[in-house]
Structures are given as structure tokens and as C-alpha cells.
Design a protein around this motif. Sequence first.
Motif, PDB file in Angstrom:
ATOM      1  N   LEU A 156     -12.952   3.418 -31.531  1.00 57.01           N
ATOM      2  CA  LEU A 156     -14.198   2.829 -32.030  1.00 57.01           C
ATOM      3  C   LEU A 156     -14.099   1.309 -32.050  1.00 57.01           C
ATOM      4  N   ILE A 157     -12.999   0.806 -32.591  1.00 59.37           N
ATOM      5  CA  ILE A 157     -12.817  -0.642 -32.674  1.00 59.37           C
ATOM      6  C   ILE A 157     -12.706  -1.251 -31.279  1.00 59.37           C
ATOM      7  N   GLY A 158     -12.043  -0.537 -30.372  1.00 58.94           N
ATOM      8  CA  GLY A 158     -11.910  -1.042 -29.008  1.00 58.94           C
ATOM      9  C   GLY A 158     -13.240  -1.126 -28.284  1.00 58.94           C
ATOM     10  N   PHE A 159     -14.024  -0.038 -28.334  1.00 63.61           N
ATOM     11  CA  PHE A 159     -15.311  -0.022 -27.629  1.00 63.61           C
ATOM     12  C   PHE A 159     -16.305  -0.985 -28.276  1.00 63.61           C
ATOM     13  N   SER A 160     -16.387  -0.938 -29.609  1.00 66.82           N
ATOM     14  CA  SER A 160     -17.324  -1.835 -30.295  1.00 66.82           C
ATOM     15  C   SER A 160     -16.899  -3.286 -30.123  1.00 66.82           C
ATOM     16  N   GLY A 161     -15.579  -3.507 -30.038  1.00 66.00           N
ATOM     17  CA  GLY A 161     -15.093  -4.867 -29.811  1.00 66.00           C
ATOM     18  C   GLY A 161     -15.528  -5.410 -28.467  1.00 66.00           C
ATOM     19  N   GLY A 289     -13.445 -11.742 -18.219  1.00 65.45           N
ATOM     20  CA  GLY A 289     -12.036 -11.539 -18.555  1.00 65.45           C
ATOM     21  C   GLY A 289     -11.870 -10.834 -19.881  1.00 65.45           C
ATOM     22  N   THR A 290     -12.718 -11.187 -20.846  1.00 70.39           N
ATOM     23  CA  THR A 290     -12.642 -10.574 -22.171  1.00 70.39           C
ATOM     24  C   THR A 290     -12.977  -9.091 -22.117  1.00 70.39           C
ATOM     25  N   VAL A 291     -14.030  -8.738 -21.370  1.00 72.43           N
ATOM     26  CA  VAL A 291     -14.435  -7.333 -21.265  1.00 72.43           C
ATOM     27  C   VAL A 291     -13.337  -6.499 -20.609  1.00 72.43           C
ATOM     28  N   ILE A 292     -12.738  -7.030 -19.557  1.00 70.98           N
ATOM     29  CA  ILE A 292     -11.630  -6.315 -18.908  1.00 70.98           C
ATOM     30  C   ILE A 292     -10.479  -6.134 -19.891  1.00 70.98           C
ATOM     31  N   SER A 293     -10.195  -7.186 -20.633  1.00 69.51           N
ATOM     32  CA  SER A 293      -9.126  -7.121 -21.631  1.00 69.51           C
ATOM     33  C   SER A 293      -9.435  -6.087 -22.704  1.00 69.51           C
ATOM     34  N   MET A 294     -10.702  -6.023 -23.121  1.00 65.13           N
ATOM     35  CA  MET A 294     -11.108  -5.035 -24.121  1.00 65.13           C
ATOM     36  C   MET A 294     -10.869  -3.613 -23.614  1.00 65.13           C
ATOM     37  N   ALA A 295     -11.167  -3.393 -22.337  1.00 61.86           N
ATOM     38  CA  ALA A 295     -10.999  -2.056 -21.762  1.00 61.86           C
ATOM     39  C   ALA A 295      -9.525  -1.683 -21.633  1.00 61.86           C
ATOM     40  N   VAL A 296      -8.695  -2.664 -21.338  1.00 63.36           N
ATOM     41  CA  VAL A 296      -7.272  -2.402 -21.106  1.00 63.36           C
ATOM     42  C   VAL A 296      -6.482  -2.340 -22.414  1.00 63.36           C
ATOM     43  N   THR A 297      -6.939  -3.061 -23.436  1.00 62.86           N
ATOM     44  CA  THR A 297      -6.179  -3.169 -24.681  1.00 62.86           C
ATOM     45  C   THR A 297      -5.844  -1.824 -25.324  1.00 62.86           C
ATOM     46  N   LEU A 347      -8.914 -13.266 -20.614  1.00 66.25           N
ATOM     47  CA  LEU A 347      -8.118 -12.044 -20.742  1.00 66.25           C
ATOM     48  C   LEU A 347      -7.399 -11.943 -22.084  1.00 66.25           C
ATOM     49  N   GLN A 348      -7.212 -13.062 -22.769  1.00 68.54           N
ATOM     50  CA  GLN A 348      -6.520 -13.034 -24.061  1.00 68.54           C
ATOM     51  C   GLN A 348      -7.396 -12.478 -25.178  1.00 68.54           C
ATOM     52  N   PHE A 349      -8.725 -12.671 -25.063  1.00 71.32           N
ATOM     53  CA  PHE A 349      -9.586 -12.459 -26.220  1.00 71.32           C
ATOM     54  C   PHE A 349      -9.811 -10.990 -26.558  1.00 71.32           C
ATOM     55  N   GLY A 350      -9.684 -10.100 -25.582  1.00 75.25           N
ATOM     56  CA  GLY A 350      -9.847  -8.685 -25.891  1.00 75.25           C
ATOM     57  C   GLY A 350      -8.857  -8.231 -26.942  1.00 75.25           C
ATOM     58  N   ALA A 351      -7.589  -8.539 -26.696  1.00 71.92           N
ATOM     59  CA  ALA A 351      -6.540  -8.109 -27.618  1.00 71.92           C
ATOM     60  C   ALA A 351      -6.634  -8.817 -28.959  1.00 71.92           C
ATOM     61  N   VAL A 352      -6.806 -10.138 -28.936  1.00 71.80           N
ATOM     62  CA  VAL A 352      -6.787 -10.871 -30.203  1.00 71.80           C
ATOM     63  C   VAL A 352      -8.051 -10.644 -31.024  1.00 71.80           C
ATOM     64  N   ASN A 353      -9.122 -10.134 -30.403  1.00 74.12           N
ATOM     65  CA  ASN A 353     -10.312  -9.756 -31.170  1.00 74.12           C
ATOM     66  C   ASN A 353     -10.181  -8.359 -31.755  1.00 74.12           C
ATOM     67  N   ILE A 354      -9.577  -7.443 -30.994  1.00 71.46           N
ATOM     68  CA  ILE A 354      -9.449  -6.059 -31.446  1.00 71.46           C
ATOM     69  C   ILE A 354      -8.340  -5.900 -32.486  1.00 71.46           C
ATOM     70  N   MET A 355      -7.191  -6.530 -32.244  1.00 78.59           N
ATOM     71  CA  MET A 355      -6.019  -6.299 -33.090  1.00 78.59           C
ATOM     72  C   MET A 355      -6.261  -6.559 -34.577  1.00 78.59           C
ATOM     73  N   PRO A 356      -6.854  -7.704 -34.963  1.00 76.16           N
ATOM     74  CA  PRO A 356      -7.060  -7.924 -36.398  1.00 76.16           C
ATOM     75  C   PRO A 356      -7.929  -6.854 -37.044  1.00 76.16           C
TER      76      PRO A 356
END
Length: 468
Positions: A156-161, A289-297, A347-356
Motif C-alpha cells: 500500500l505504501i509503495g503504490f500510494s507513494g 526516475g522517481t516512479v521507476i524507483s517507486m516500482a522497484v523499491t 531514482l533516489q526519491f522512490g526509496a527515500v519517500n517510501i522508507m520513512p
Amino acid sequence: MEENLQNKKYLTVKELIFYSLGLFGLQAIIFYINSYQVEFYSGSGMIDASKMVIVTFIILAAKLVSAVFDPLIGNLIDSKKGGKHGKLKPFIVISTIPLSILTVLIFCKVNLTGFALYAYIFVTTTLWSVAMTLGDVPSQGMSAVITPNPTERNNLIGFSGTLKSIGQAAPYVVVPAVCLCVPGGAGIEGTISTTEYLWCAIVISVLGSLMFLGIFFFNKERVPYEAERVSLKDMFGIIKNNKYLLLVVASYFLGFARQGAMAIQAQTANAILGGANKIIILGISTAVGTVISMAVTPILIKKFDEKKVFIAMSIYGGVSSVLAYFVAVWTNFNLIALIATLFLMGLQFGAVNIMPMIMVADSVDYYEWKTGKRTEGVAYAVLSLCIKVTLALGAAVCLAWVFADFTGYQANMTEFSDSVKKGVFFSYTVIPGITSALAAIPIFFYDLVGDKKKQISADLAARRGVVE
């Protein structure tokens, strides 16, 4: 019990979609303000160029003052008895109207000068920030109560992120589109007028609010809780005794300017690309880059864990951001090179947005496991406070650098020298990059992952019994 919790499905596709669209709508409103407010004051002539640094710190002060209300709102949420609609969702409805009105009000040109104008900016920004918090805290907290299944929650957090990040870039598409629709408007090349800023505020606030309300109408709170009023002293005790929440807070503050570039997108597009509406090039390049990162995270989390992914991507963010600056200077801001390096930065922002978000949700479980009390309201109020304060600090630093005399940027310039371009782009890349790498430091001490996290989830499931 652990196996049953991991396998049982609670989250519906409809809930996933409407929760994600709700965050999309809220972020579109937030980032229209964050990206265009200062440029509106400068471009409309309300504030002289020599006074723009003062305005950036007035906005910072307003957001710091409003941040005082974040834990109070969190406490109000936690102390509320859940009725027919739960304890979180009603606050989403309450926040929508004032947030929409204040968004429009900020982009109204007023006939004030001097102290009166500064006071107007301070008051409207403070009230807007409080209204935003009233919606942001419960909407983020929903991720912890929609499902007790930690795997579903991560998904949920990954997709909504992902949609949340796209929502942050939405104004960069909406604003040029509105400018193309307004008779005699700026289009893509021209300077945005005060009328166009106002129409953009109306369109984004109305559409964003309607999407945000979808969380109220189409989502269910499933994780049980007990309403309990907490004193201010107890609130600080909750924060102090939740070591994982403290680590997330420390990471946010060390990485305070990580997303500072978002606040100077309009200025960067104006200086580097020759027009504020060309912000779409910057926004989309990074957003892809962020969207790709979100999908991969989520895949990376399953293979490694939240801790390792966050640390790796924070360090990567620092390196890619600094590299983007030197490549841009070396190629004399070649458009293709610019797009490529901004994509790599994104590419960095997917992970650092989802993780917190995942870490705070897990910290709520940890605190319940440790004390028997669930504190979504306080935890997400702390998260909202961190986001608000660090975004404000990052924006103030990056904007102050852009408008400083040694950079020499002015919104109404028709041509920009190489020194101005370099100064603006340094603020857009290097300053956020340095703080991105620093954000990794506290997470080296974060160990709520793997078997420990699974055991806590299983223990809580056993305590709660069957969850509908």
C-alpha cells in the motif's frame, strides 16, 4: 498466527486506488504552494527582488510556528473515540475546505506593502500549513490502520507513494496547461501572470480536494485501538521512548534539504531553460526516475530490507546530485545531458519517500508491542512535523541561495549569465545532494527489520485476535 497474518487479505483494489489517488490530490496542492508561492510574489511585483530573501524566511517562520500544532493535532486524533467513520477519516473531511480556500487566497494579489504585506504572507501561510497538517496527519496515519498485514501495508505504501510522487509533479503539468487555456496566457514560453497563478490555484485545489476526499468515502480503518487523551508531557514521552521513530526524525533533519530542489523548480527552469513553465521538463525528468524507483523499491525491500535500501539510496542520491551539477556545468547546460542526469537523480526519491512511511508505521507497531498503546496520531503528527519543518528549512536555504546577491537571480530577467545559472543549479543539486547522503547516518542504527519485525507483527496479531 504469523503465517495467517501474512497470508490473509484485507486490502481491496478499490481501497488501494482511492487511498493512492487521495494522496496524489493532497500532494498536488502542497507542491503547488511549495513550488510557486515565492515565484508568484516575485513575478507579480508584490515583493521587490531585494526583499525576496526576507520573504523566504517569513515563510520558514510561518511553517515553524504552524509546526507547533502538529503534535497537538496528533493528540486530538489519538484521543478521539472511533465512530461510524473511524478516528482518522473525519479529519480528512474537516481539513478540505479551509485548505482549498487558503490555497486560493495565497495566490490572490493584494494591495498591501511593507509590514502589512509581510504580516499577510505570514498569517495566510501559517493557517494554510495548519489546515494541511489537519489533513496530512490522518491521511498518512491511514496506512497503519487500513490493514494489519505488514506485507499488504508495504505494498500500500509503495503504490500510494508512487502516486504521491506523481502528485508532487502534477502542478508542473497543470500550470502550463492552464496557461495555454487562459486567453492571452503565458503558454509555455511566456511569464505567468497573476490571473494565471490564481486560476491554477483554483483548479488544483478543487481537483486535489475532490481526490483527497476519496480516502474518506472508500477506505476502512481495520486495526483496533483505544481512544486515550495524552498530555503534552506524555506526548514527548511517547516520542522519546520510541527509538525507531526518533531515528526517522533524526534522518529527516540531517536530510533537511534533500527535497529543497522542489522549492526552486520554477526559478531553475526560468534561469536554465528560459521560462518558468518549462518547469515541466525538470519535473517530468525527475518524476520518471522517481516512479521507476517507486516500482522497484518494494522488490528491493523483499530482497534486502528497509534499512539497507534506505542507506544505499541516500548515498546514491548524494553522488548522483553532485554529479548532475558538474555534468551540467561541463556541457554548458546541454538539454539532453540535463534530462539524463535529472532522471538519474530521480531514482533516489522512490526509496527515500517510501522508507520513512514504512518505518513510522512499523514504529507504531513497535510502540504498541512495547506498551500496549497505539499512537498513529502522535507518530504521524511527528512525521508531518518533520516533513513540514525540513521542507521549510530546505526551501529557505535553497531559495535564499538563489535570491542572494552572490547568485544574482531575479524573476523578471530575460537573460541569465553563466554565473547565475551555476549558482541556481548548485542550489538545485549540490545542496540537496549533500544532505541526502547525511540522512543515511541515523538509519545505520535502525534494526526493526527481518525476523524482529515479523515477530512483532505476529505477537500483535495474537493479542488482537481476529481482525475483520
